[in-house]
Design an enzyme around this catalytic site. Sequence first.
Site, PDB file in Angstrom:
ATOM      1  N   GLY A   1      33.268  37.895  60.757  1.00 36.25           N
ATOM      2  CA  GLY A   1      33.282  37.932  59.303  1.00 36.25           C
ATOM      3  C   GLY A   1      34.150  36.874  58.680  1.00 36.25           C
ATOM      4  O   GLY A   1      34.549  36.998  57.527  1.00 36.25           O
TER       5      GLY A   1
ATOM      6  N   LYS B   1      35.736  37.625  72.416  1.00 36.01           N
ATOM      7  CA  LYS B   1      34.860  36.457  72.345  1.00 36.01           C
ATOM      8  C   LYS B   1      35.068  35.552  73.553  1.00 36.01           C
ATOM      9  O   LYS B   1      34.134  34.899  74.029  1.00 36.01           O
ATOM     10  CB  LYS B   1      35.109  35.681  71.051  1.00 36.01           C
ATOM     11  CG  LYS B   1      34.946  36.503  69.772  1.00 36.01           C
ATOM     12  CD  LYS B   1      33.522  36.973  69.585  1.00 36.01           C
ATOM     13  CE  LYS B   1      33.321  37.651  68.230  1.00 36.01           C
ATOM     14  NZ  LYS B   1      33.944  38.959  68.103  1.00 36.01           N
TER      15      LYS B   1
ATOM     16  N   ARG C   1      26.817  45.690  66.700  1.00 32.84           N
ATOM     17  CA  ARG C   1      26.734  46.561  65.534  1.00 32.84           C
ATOM     18  C   ARG C   1      25.613  46.070  64.629  1.00 32.84           C
ATOM     19  O   ARG C   1      24.975  45.061  64.911  1.00 32.84           O
ATOM     20  CB  ARG C   1      28.054  46.523  64.761  1.00 32.84           C
ATOM     21  CG  ARG C   1      28.441  45.084  64.371  1.00 32.84           C
ATOM     22  CD  ARG C   1      29.620  45.036  63.429  1.00 32.84           C
ATOM     23  NE  ARG C   1      30.140  43.692  63.248  1.00 32.84           N
ATOM     24  CZ  ARG C   1      29.639  42.775  62.448  1.00 32.84           C
ATOM     25  NH1 ARG C   1      28.545  43.040  61.754  1.00 32.84           N
ATOM     26  NH2 ARG C   1      30.184  41.581  62.329  1.00 32.84           N
TER      27      ARG C   1
ATOM     28  N   LYS D   1      39.439  30.653  66.376  1.00 32.67           N
ATOM     29  CA  LYS D   1      38.670  31.876  66.104  1.00 32.67           C
ATOM     30  C   LYS D   1      39.393  33.089  66.679  1.00 32.67           C
ATOM     31  O   LYS D   1      40.050  33.005  67.717  1.00 32.67           O
ATOM     32  CB  LYS D   1      37.270  31.776  66.730  1.00 32.67           C
ATOM     33  CG  LYS D   1      36.469  30.589  66.243  1.00 32.67           C
ATOM     34  CD  LYS D   1      35.126  30.482  66.940  1.00 32.67           C
ATOM     35  CE  LYS D   1      34.170  31.545  66.504  1.00 32.67           C
ATOM     36  NZ  LYS D   1      32.825  31.348  67.094  1.00 32.67           N
TER      37      LYS D   1
END
Length: 621
Positions: A153, A116, A281, A147
Amino acid sequence: MIRKLLIANRGEIARRVIRTCREVGVSPVAVFSDPDAGSPHVREADAAVRLPGATPGETYLRGDALVAAALAAGADAVHPGYGFLSENASFARAVLDAGLTWVGPDPEVVEAMGSKVAAKKRMAAAGVPVLPELDPESADEFPLLVKASAGGGGRGMRVVRSASELAGQVAAARREAESAFGDGTVFCEPLLEHARHVEVQVLADAHGTVWALGERECSIQRRHQKIIEETPSPAVTPRARERLFEAATKAAEAIGYVGAGTVEFLFTDDGSFHFLEVNTRLQVEHPVTEEVFGVDLVAWQLAIAEGARLPAEPPTPDGHAVEARLYAEDPARDWRPASGTLHRFAVPAGVRVDSGVEDGSEVGVHYDPMLAKVIAWAPTRHAAIRKLAAALEHAELHGLVTNRDLLVRTLRHPEFGAGNTHTGFLDQHGLTTPEPVDVRPAALAAALALAERRRTGLPLGWRNLASQPQRAVFEHGDDTVEVDYRHTRAGVETSLDLVVVAAAPDAVTFERNGVRTTHPVAVYGDRVEVGAVSLRLRPRFPEPGAAVAEGATVAPMPGTVVRVAVEPGQRVEAGAELLVLEAMKMEHRVLATTGGAVAEVLVRAGQQVDAGDVLAVVEAS
């Protein structure tokens, strides 16, 4: 041409991919861990390969075992699903190196977006708006969000509101990220409270065509994980939608994206937005896009992997779709996950259900507790919400605590109906606290149905002392519910303002003020399900030794002790953290129920515990 596809995943998404395989003529191959040996996805595939072990690290996170399974089964392609290794570049390379087709973007793209931190820098260079990055060791701007760099998720994410919390929350996020993704790298960014989570579904082929297939509103979240999603977003104006699509397309083109993916943004009420991440994805919430655009995203993933071209323009959207995620968890108990047997799983017709479970499924402690996704489509947002709420309300979910009631309350909340949602919606409106409900009618129905099941040759309810009523005692959550009734020649008399019209082993009908209602009853051992009310019959004579020592704190679920925060002799306040358990891929804090001195600590970090095991004893002040 893909002929046989190994699905490197489990549960709901494995069944979802199998369904498309059947429609397009591809032979599906499943993999399964030992706890998943009896799961529906294993039975529905043409072939299945065992991954010895139980935990994700032993099974679904082992790229070498998955590649070996594909080769052993004669598969020529691999679909990663979502979660696990779906965004792992090393796994994608291993699949390609084995001569198999990877159903997803190139490993270099997965790697570039898998971090990220690196992804934000690359998007900023491409002109996509991003939030500034803060140092996890020395950040001084609060509130902020920690994070996981390698995941999503909601795992490895923590809100920090003061400098005193920073070190502990960063450490917790690192542990959770390492467990879930095999990479404990974390970063921090400013927390935009009351912002919306809006994402754009992209689909791109290898020939330069990129589709922006609408935006999804994913703001209703718990623990930074989405539970209700919809498309289109009620907050996005045509002009803002145009800018979002432009930014998402620019992001996909900047990295040479191929396949299905999602570009996620934080969206504010003034129409500005900031890049969050690219999910390389299929997303959990992809069905709402499929319902509105009339596409099969999994079919397109397979076709693009085979080299197919997208039409120049995407299909035109139609109507509105809303999805709710059903979890085996208790929102009122800090989202405590539930495990055990799901005796009954049935959702009324008229909505789409993507599930990983069925009647009799065992829900274990090793994986995410999501049971199913329920999706409603209608011409308007209001109609879709109403249809979904009704379907959830009348679903039969027997055997496990679920978040069903929370979902229904949220969908029917006037602010949700008005489209005034944001990522703090549940907390702002106190929706995690259950509404008070009188469960005595349900308990009476349970008692009468159980009596019918015990019927013998004697008149029902026969006693030597006819004046004495029958009494049944149930547990409903932490509450005790008692009901009395008596069989007379005139019918059943009760202490409630109800007339018993009919009683059978599986249903009881009451009448009140001329209105009749029927309560379906299902019995599983000492557990009685009356409609949406779950009761446990209290035994007349409790098992010896069932009680625990005064002041004892027991494990609320099976799991692994991650950290012990106290030691014998230490004084603690009520609500203080005693230890942290990991279960179902999430960390759960175990808190002191009373203030006092820690008399005993009976576990250590790394130890496996079962539900009900005594963890520590606090002697009350």
